[in-house]
Design a protein around this motif. Structure first.
Motif, short mmCIF file in Angstrom:
data_model
loop_
_atom_site.label_atom_id
_atom_site.label_comp_id
_atom_site.label_asym_id
_atom_site.label_seq_id
_atom_site.Cartn_x
_atom_site.Cartn_y
_atom_site.Cartn_z
N TYR A 130 -8.41 -10.85 -2.13
CA TYR A 130 -7.24 -10.19 -2.69
C TYR A 130 -6.79 -9.12 -1.71
O TYR A 130 -7.62 -8.48 -1.06
N GLY A 131 -5.49 -8.93 -1.60
CA GLY A 131 -5.00 -7.90 -0.70
C GLY A 131 -3.50 -7.74 -0.74
O GLY A 131 -2.82 -8.32 -1.59
N ALA A 132 -3.01 -6.95 0.19
CA ALA A 132 -1.58 -6.66 0.30
C ALA A 132 -0.99 -7.36 1.52
O ALA A 132 -1.69 -7.62 2.50
N VAL A 176 -3.60 -7.54 4.51
CA VAL A 176 -4.58 -6.47 4.48
C VAL A 176 -5.49 -6.71 3.27
O VAL A 176 -5.19 -6.29 2.16
N PRO A 177 -6.59 -7.42 3.49
CA PRO A 177 -7.50 -7.70 2.38
C PRO A 177 -8.18 -6.43 1.88
O PRO A 177 -8.55 -5.56 2.67
N THR A 178 -8.30 -6.33 0.57
CA THR A 178 -9.01 -5.20 -0.03
C THR A 178 -10.28 -5.63 -0.74
O THR A 178 -11.18 -4.82 -0.92
N HIS A 179 -10.36 -6.90 -1.14
CA HIS A 179 -11.52 -7.41 -1.86
C HIS A 179 -11.82 -8.84 -1.42
O HIS A 179 -10.89 -9.61 -1.16
N GLU A 238 5.78 -8.02 -6.95
CA GLU A 238 5.88 -6.96 -7.94
C GLU A 238 4.54 -6.39 -8.38
O GLU A 238 4.34 -5.18 -8.35
N LEU A 239 3.64 -7.23 -8.84
CA LEU A 239 2.37 -6.75 -9.39
C LEU A 239 1.35 -6.54 -8.29
O LEU A 239 1.11 -7.41 -7.47
N GLY A 240 0.75 -5.36 -8.28
CA GLY A 240 -0.32 -5.06 -7.36
C GLY A 240 -1.50 -4.50 -8.12
O GLY A 240 -1.37 -3.51 -8.83
N LEU A 241 -2.66 -5.13 -8.01
CA LEU A 241 -3.85 -4.68 -8.70
C LEU A 241 -4.63 -3.65 -7.89
O LEU A 241 -5.27 -2.78 -8.45
N ALA A 242 -4.57 -3.77 -6.58
CA ALA A 242 -5.25 -2.84 -5.68
C ALA A 242 -4.52 -2.87 -4.35
O ALA A 242 -4.18 -3.93 -3.86
N SER A 243 -4.27 -1.71 -3.78
CA SER A 243 -3.56 -1.64 -2.51
C SER A 243 -4.36 -0.81 -1.51
O SER A 243 -5.05 0.13 -1.88
#
Length: 125
Positions: free
Chosen positions: A79-81, A65-68, A115-120
């Motif tokens: 970038y994504g989840a 799921v791309p966010t950027h 673990e690390l998520g910058l944007a979801s």
């Protein structure tokens, strides 16, 4: 750049829909790649190597799921989840690709971190 204009986003959509052939046709035959996971890194020099990695995962209910997304010259970044079973975010990814003049991905590097998520994204049920 919108998500709809991204070659990498299109690649993930095709792979996640289980249409490996359609996804892999976005890769140059001699694509160099590195898939960096928490316990290992998978590296290779051709489209077949990416196919073997994807097929080796077995059947998965997973989607990206791309966010950027952005592009600077021949380099594209997404970038994504990573989402399993439609609702569970298992981690985040940062992918980069070198896009050739023919529009194919000639180099691909992706890192996944559970673990690390910058944007979801906001996920619905």
């Amino acid at each position: 750049m919108s998500l709809n204009d991204s070659t990498l986003v299109t690649y993930y959509e095709r792979i996640d829909s289980r249409d490996l052939d359609a996804g892999l046709e976005l890769l140059a035959p001699g694509v160099s790649f590195a898939i960096i996971l928490p316990e290992t890194a998978v590296r290779g020099e051709n489209r077949q190597g990416v196919r073997e990695y994807l097929e080796g995962r077995g059947p998965v209910d997973r989607r990206h799921v791309p966010t950027h997304a952005t592009r600077e010259g021949e380099l594209e970044f997404v970038y994504g989840a990573v989402v399993e079973d439609g609702v569970t975010i298992t981690g985040h990814f940062l992918a980069s690709a070198r896009i050739g003049e023919d529009g194919l991905i000639t180099g691909y590097q992706v890192a996944f971190d559970p673990e690390l998520g910058l944007a979801s994204p906001t996920l619905g049920n």
